[in-house]
Write an enzyme that holds these catalytic residues in place. Structure first.
Site, PDB file in Angstrom:
ATOM      1  N   HIS A 184      -1.654  -5.702   1.161  1.00 51.44           N
ATOM      2  CA  HIS A 184      -2.932  -6.278   1.013  1.00 51.44           C
ATOM      3  C   HIS A 184      -2.575  -7.597   0.591  1.00 51.44           C
ATOM      4  O   HIS A 184      -1.687  -7.814   0.028  1.00 51.44           O
ATOM      5  CB  HIS A 184      -4.329  -5.450   0.343  1.00 51.44           C
ATOM      6  CG  HIS A 184      -4.774  -6.363  -0.182  1.00 51.44           C
ATOM      7  ND1 HIS A 184      -6.542  -6.662   0.806  1.00 51.44           N
ATOM      8  CD2 HIS A 184      -5.424  -6.965  -1.201  1.00 51.44           C
ATOM      9  CE1 HIS A 184      -7.182  -7.289  -0.462  1.00 51.44           C
ATOM     10  NE2 HIS A 184      -6.442  -8.273  -1.114  1.00 51.44           N
ATOM     11  N   GLU A 237     -10.126 -10.016  -7.359  1.00 48.76           N
ATOM     12  CA  GLU A 237      -8.974  -9.462  -7.285  1.00 48.76           C
ATOM     13  C   GLU A 237      -8.331  -9.032  -8.417  1.00 48.76           C
ATOM     14  O   GLU A 237      -7.106  -8.373  -8.852  1.00 48.76           O
ATOM     15  CB  GLU A 237      -8.540  -8.863  -5.602  1.00 48.76           C
ATOM     16  CG  GLU A 237      -8.848  -9.089  -4.567  1.00 48.76           C
ATOM     17  CD  GLU A 237      -8.351  -9.462  -3.342  1.00 48.76           C
ATOM     18  OE1 GLU A 237      -7.041 -10.093  -3.438  1.00 48.76           O
ATOM     19  OE2 GLU A 237      -8.850  -8.977  -2.452  1.00 48.76           O
ATOM     20  N   LYS A 252       0.978  -1.385  -0.053  1.00 41.89           N
ATOM     21  CA  LYS A 252      -0.339  -0.088   0.293  1.00 41.89           C
ATOM     22  C   LYS A 252       0.585   1.063  -0.019  1.00 41.89           C
ATOM     23  O   LYS A 252       1.840   0.929   0.056  1.00 41.89           O
ATOM     24  CB  LYS A 252      -0.655  -0.217   1.393  1.00 41.89           C
ATOM     25  CG  LYS A 252      -1.961  -1.086   1.790  1.00 41.89           C
ATOM     26  CD  LYS A 252      -2.749  -1.106   2.006  1.00 41.89           C
ATOM     27  CE  LYS A 252      -3.619  -2.339   2.405  1.00 41.89           C
ATOM     28  NZ  LYS A 252      -4.332  -2.220   3.610  1.00 41.89           N
ATOM     29  N   TYR A 273     -12.861  -3.848  -2.919  1.00 46.60           N
ATOM     30  CA  TYR A 273     -12.921  -3.379  -1.276  1.00 46.60           C
ATOM     31  C   TYR A 273     -14.404  -3.550  -1.341  1.00 46.60           C
ATOM     32  O   TYR A 273     -15.358  -3.341  -1.029  1.00 46.60           O
ATOM     33  CB  TYR A 273     -12.607  -2.281  -1.257  1.00 46.60           C
ATOM     34  CG  TYR A 273     -11.259  -1.544  -0.579  1.00 46.60           C
ATOM     35  CD1 TYR A 273     -10.316  -2.968   0.074  1.00 46.60           C
ATOM     36  CD2 TYR A 273     -10.013  -0.880  -0.464  1.00 46.60           C
ATOM     37  CE1 TYR A 273      -9.254  -3.296   0.236  1.00 46.60           C
ATOM     38  CE2 TYR A 273      -8.474  -1.278  -0.316  1.00 46.60           C
ATOM     39  CZ  TYR A 273      -8.590  -2.053   0.297  1.00 46.60           C
ATOM     40  OH  TYR A 273      -7.043  -2.580   0.452  1.00 46.60           O
ATOM     41  N   ASN A 275      -1.725  -0.761   6.963  1.00 48.20           N
ATOM     42  CA  ASN A 275      -1.115  -1.701   7.241  1.00 48.20           C
ATOM     43  C   ASN A 275      -0.450  -2.334   6.622  1.00 48.20           C
ATOM     44  O   ASN A 275      -0.506  -3.733   6.067  1.00 48.20           O
ATOM     45  CB  ASN A 275      -2.650  -2.444   8.000  1.00 48.20           C
ATOM     46  CG  ASN A 275      -3.600  -2.753   6.649  1.00 48.20           C
ATOM     47  OD1 ASN A 275      -3.034  -2.286   5.915  1.00 48.20           O
ATOM     48  ND2 ASN A 275      -4.270  -3.663   6.860  1.00 48.20           N
TER      49      ASN A 275
HETATM   50  P1  CMP Z   1      -7.227  -5.051   3.968  1.00 49.74           P
HETATM   51  O1  CMP Z   1      -6.346  -6.046   3.400  1.00 49.74           O
HETATM   52  O2  CMP Z   1      -6.275  -4.195   2.753  1.00 49.74           O
HETATM   53  O3  CMP Z   1      -8.201  -5.131   3.483  1.00 49.74           O
HETATM   54  C1  CMP Z   1      -9.220  -3.910   4.215  1.00 49.74           C
HETATM   55  C2  CMP Z   1      -8.655  -3.354   4.817  1.00 49.74           C
HETATM   56  O4  CMP Z   1     -10.322  -2.159   5.291  1.00 49.74           O
HETATM   57  C3  CMP Z   1      -7.301  -3.655   5.586  1.00 49.74           C
HETATM   58  O5  CMP Z   1      -6.615  -4.350   4.969  1.00 49.74           O
HETATM   59  C4  CMP Z   1      -7.323  -2.127   7.031  1.00 49.74           C
HETATM   60  O6  CMP Z   1      -6.919  -1.476   6.367  1.00 49.74           O
HETATM   61  C5  CMP Z   1      -8.778  -1.422   6.657  1.00 49.74           C
HETATM   62  N1  CMP Z   1      -9.553  -1.038   7.714  1.00 49.74           N
HETATM   63  C6  CMP Z   1     -10.008   0.095   7.848  1.00 49.74           C
HETATM   64  N2  CMP Z   1     -10.465   0.520   8.764  1.00 49.74           N
HETATM   65  C7  CMP Z   1     -10.844  -1.142   9.304  1.00 49.74           C
HETATM   66  C8  CMP Z   1     -11.567  -1.414  10.811  1.00 49.74           C
HETATM   67  N3  CMP Z   1     -11.795  -0.810  11.315  1.00 49.74           N
HETATM   68  N4  CMP Z   1     -11.809  -2.676  10.634  1.00 49.74           N
HETATM   69  C9  CMP Z   1     -11.338  -3.673   9.227  1.00 49.74           C
HETATM   70  N5  CMP Z   1     -10.415  -3.480   8.691  1.00 49.74           N
HETATM   71  C10 CMP Z   1     -10.382  -1.719   8.478  1.00 49.74           C
END
Ligand code: CMP
Length: 148
Positions: A116, A127, A10, A50, A113
């Site tokens: 992904h 995806e 990311k 998403y 984070n």
């Molecule tokens: P990712 O694996 O990219 O898939 C969905 C993303 O939503 C997750 O990583 C997080 O970065 C993001 N996200 C942001 N806020 C939340 C939350 N409260 N709970 C879960 N995912 C979140």
């Protein structure tokens, strides 16, 4: 079972110059890169990618963030690649992810984070085509498949 998985480093991971470390960790495990490029994700791509989260309160922030700056998009291939990569990536919330995992080592938040990765074959099938055409994927055949 040989599988493919979609991985996005990311914007936070790319800007913090963690791409090399992350790719190294995934390659060290025995996964092979079969597609890789930088992508400036469009709003349309982000909303499709998403779509399972479209009713969640964080959906708009998620789309805004993933479209804010380029990501590294990759497809990696290997034995049980989806579960193997998810284990290496760690829990969604970096503050709770186990030390030694990518998020555990590099992230302390749930939104920034770092990475992904597809969480199922169904997710990969959804995806993968958002980021890569079939002719951008190079099946791994470097002749050392039995090293691991
Ligand atoms: P990712 O694996 O990219 O898939 C969905 C993303 O939503 C997750 O990583 C997080 O970065 C993001 N996200 C942001 N806020 C939340 C939350 N409260 N709970 C879960 N995912 C979140």
């Amino acid at each position: 079972m040989n599988q493919r998985t979609l991985i996005l480093i990311k914007p936070d991971g790319l800007k913090r110059r963690l791409s090399g470390n992350i790719i190294q960790k995934l390659e060290n495990k025995g996964l092979n890169i079969v597609a890789l490029k930088l992508v400036k994700v469009t709003e349309e791509m982000a909303k499709r990618h998403y779509s399972v989260h479209e009713n969640k309160p964080f959906f708009n922030d998620l789309v805004r963030y993933i479209t804010s700056d380029p990501v590294v998009a990759m497809i990696m291939e290997g034995k049980n690649a989806i579960a193997v990569v998810r284990n290496l990536v760690g829990a969604t919330d970096g503050s709770k992810a186990a030390p030694g995992t990518i998020r555990g080592d590099y992230s302390i938040s749930i939104d920034k984070n770092i990475i992904h990765a597809s969480d199922s074959e169904e997710s990969y099938n959804h995806e993968g085509p958002i980021f890569f055409n079939a002719n951008e994927i190079y099946p791994f055949s470097y002749g050392d498949e039995n090293l691991f």
